[in-house]
Every structure is written in structure tokens, then in C-alpha cells.
Design a protein around this motif. Structure first.
Motif, PDB file in Angstrom:
ATOM      1  N   PRO A   1     -98.178  48.039  -6.961  1.00  0.00           N
ATOM      2  CA  PRO A   1     -98.584  47.029  -5.986  1.00  0.00           C
ATOM      3  C   PRO A   1    -100.041  46.636  -6.206  1.00  0.00           C
ATOM      4  O   PRO A   1    -100.851  47.455  -6.629  1.00  0.00           O
ATOM      5  CB  PRO A   1     -98.410  47.742  -4.645  1.00  0.00           C
ATOM      6  N   THR A   2    -100.336  45.383  -5.925  1.00  0.00           N
ATOM      7  CA  THR A   2    -101.716  44.925  -6.029  1.00  0.00           C
ATOM      8  C   THR A   2    -102.366  44.761  -4.656  1.00  0.00           C
ATOM      9  O   THR A   2    -103.525  44.368  -4.576  1.00  0.00           O
ATOM     10  CB  THR A   2    -101.804  43.589  -6.802  1.00  0.00           C
ATOM     11  N   ASP A   3    -101.622  45.074  -3.617  1.00  0.00           N
ATOM     12  CA  ASP A   3    -102.156  44.899  -2.260  1.00  0.00           C
ATOM     13  C   ASP A   3    -102.379  46.234  -1.536  1.00  0.00           C
ATOM     14  O   ASP A   3    -102.475  46.270  -0.323  1.00  0.00           O
ATOM     15  CB  ASP A   3    -101.211  44.021  -1.431  1.00  0.00           C
ATOM     16  N   LYS A   4    -102.510  47.326  -2.293  1.00  0.00           N
ATOM     17  CA  LYS A   4    -102.626  48.648  -1.667  1.00  0.00           C
ATOM     18  C   LYS A   4    -103.914  49.377  -2.036  1.00  0.00           C
ATOM     19  O   LYS A   4    -103.993  50.590  -1.931  1.00  0.00           O
ATOM     20  CB  LYS A   4    -101.428  49.530  -2.054  1.00  0.00           C
TER      21      LYS A   4
ATOM     22  N   VAL B   1    -103.239  53.495  -6.764  1.00  0.00           N
ATOM     23  CA  VAL B   1    -101.830  53.208  -6.468  1.00  0.00           C
ATOM     24  C   VAL B   1    -100.895  54.309  -6.972  1.00  0.00           C
ATOM     25  O   VAL B   1     -99.683  54.113  -7.047  1.00  0.00           O
ATOM     26  CB  VAL B   1    -101.418  51.834  -7.050  1.00  0.00           C
TER      27      VAL B   1
ATOM     28  N   TYR C   1     -97.531  55.108  -5.275  1.00  0.00           N
ATOM     29  CA  TYR C   1     -96.468  54.132  -5.516  1.00  0.00           C
ATOM     30  C   TYR C   1     -95.878  54.306  -6.912  1.00  0.00           C
ATOM     31  O   TYR C   1     -94.660  54.239  -7.092  1.00  0.00           O
ATOM     32  CB  TYR C   1     -97.017  52.709  -5.320  1.00  0.00           C
TER      33      TYR C   1
ATOM     34  N   LEU D   1     -90.629  49.668  -4.319  1.00  0.00           N
ATOM     35  CA  LEU D   1     -91.914  49.137  -3.849  1.00  0.00           C
ATOM     36  C   LEU D   1     -91.751  47.984  -2.857  1.00  0.00           C
ATOM     37  O   LEU D   1     -92.592  47.788  -1.986  1.00  0.00           O
ATOM     38  CB  LEU D   1     -92.759  48.665  -5.036  1.00  0.00           C
TER      39      LEU D   1
ATOM     40  N   ASP E   1     -92.460  47.962   1.291  1.00  0.00           N
ATOM     41  CA  ASP E   1     -93.782  48.071   1.917  1.00  0.00           C
ATOM     42  C   ASP E   1     -94.917  47.521   1.067  1.00  0.00           C
ATOM     43  O   ASP E   1     -96.086  47.785   1.337  1.00  0.00           O
ATOM     44  CB  ASP E   1     -94.069  49.508   2.347  1.00  0.00           C
ATOM     45  N   CYS E   2     -94.585  46.740   0.057  1.00  0.00           N
ATOM     46  CA  CYS E   2     -95.611  46.120  -0.784  1.00  0.00           C
ATOM     47  C   CYS E   2     -95.395  44.610  -0.784  1.00  0.00           C
ATOM     48  O   CYS E   2     -94.296  44.138  -1.072  1.00  0.00           O
ATOM     49  CB  CYS E   2     -95.535  46.664  -2.213  1.00  0.00           C
ATOM     50  N   ASN E   3     -96.441  43.869  -0.487  1.00  0.00           N
ATOM     51  CA  ASN E   3     -96.328  42.414  -0.431  1.00  0.00           C
ATOM     52  C   ASN E   3     -96.540  41.743  -1.783  1.00  0.00           C
ATOM     53  O   ASN E   3     -96.131  40.602  -1.979  1.00  0.00           O
ATOM     54  CB  ASN E   3     -97.338  41.844   0.566  1.00  0.00           C
TER      55      ASN E   3
ATOM     56  N   VAL F   1     -96.449  42.777  -6.057  1.00  0.00           N
ATOM     57  CA  VAL F   1     -96.167  43.784  -7.082  1.00  0.00           C
ATOM     58  C   VAL F   1     -96.397  43.154  -8.451  1.00  0.00           C
ATOM     59  O   VAL F   1     -95.935  42.050  -8.734  1.00  0.00           O
ATOM     60  CB  VAL F   1     -94.710  44.299  -6.975  1.00  0.00           C
TER      61      VAL F   1
END
Length: 104
Positions: free
Chosen positions: A11-14, A18, A21, A64, A67-69, A71
Motif C-alpha cells: 500500500p502507498t497510503d499506510k 509497510v 502488509y 490488501l 483496508d488499503c485505498n 496499492v
């Protein structure tokens, strides 16, 4: 047939780290029974068919997605008919030519 896949998915929004994940994905690959090798920049695994390889990548995303917006995924494929065990054999072939073990 041998389908070698090198891929990275995360994910790129965490935030900056990471690994929790990525660990989900590695656990799934490990439980799938396909041979794989985790590297600092991604994971390499080998299947017998393209369908099986794509199924693993699809499963990775499904772990993913809830819960990941956002990826990121990059994947490379090396598909060769009439061969198997290339995850190990390709490295051994180079090591034989240079006379030195390069993987540990």
C-alpha cells in the motif's frame, strides 16, 4: 512449464513502513506451497502455469484491498515451456560459470 514471477505489492497510503502488509502476502505465498524467495525489493516465486501465477497476485491484492485505498504493484514474468525448478537453477547456472556461490 515454468512461470517465474518477480513482484512487489504494497500500500502507498499506510506510511513509511509497510512490512505488516507485505507480511500478509508472504504468509499467503508460503501457505500456497509454491517455491519462493523473499528479497529486499520484492518476492520471486515459481508456478507451473500462468493462471496459477496470476491467481497468487490476485490473492495478494485481495489481502490488501479491504483496508488499503491505494496499492502499488509491479510484476515481471519469465515463462518457459519444458522446464521447472528455475527459481534455483538459474542462480546455480551463473554460479557455475563464475566458480563462486553468489546466493546465501
Amino acid at each position: 512449464m515454468s512461470v517465474l514471477v518477480e513482484f512487489a505489492m504494497f500500500p502507498t497510503d499506510k506510511g513509511e513502513s509497510v512490512s505488516p502488509y507485505v507480511a500478509r502476502i508472504i504468509k499467503m505465498i508460503d501457505e500456497s506451497g509454491v517455491p519462493y524467495k523473499l528479497t529486499p525489493m520484492g518476492t520471486v516465486f515459481e508456478t507451473e502455469t500462468m493462471a496459477e501465477a496470476l491467481k497468487i497476485i490476485e490473492k495478494a491484492y485481495s489481502l490488501l484491498e479491504p483496508d488499503c485505498n491505494r496499492v502499488y504493484c509491479v510484476a515481471k514474468f519469465d515463462i518457459r515451456k519444458g522446464k521447472s525448478g528455475r527459481l534455483v537453477q538459474k542462480i546455480k547456472s551463473v554460479e557455475e560459470k563464475i566458480g563462486k556461490e553468489v546466493s546465501k
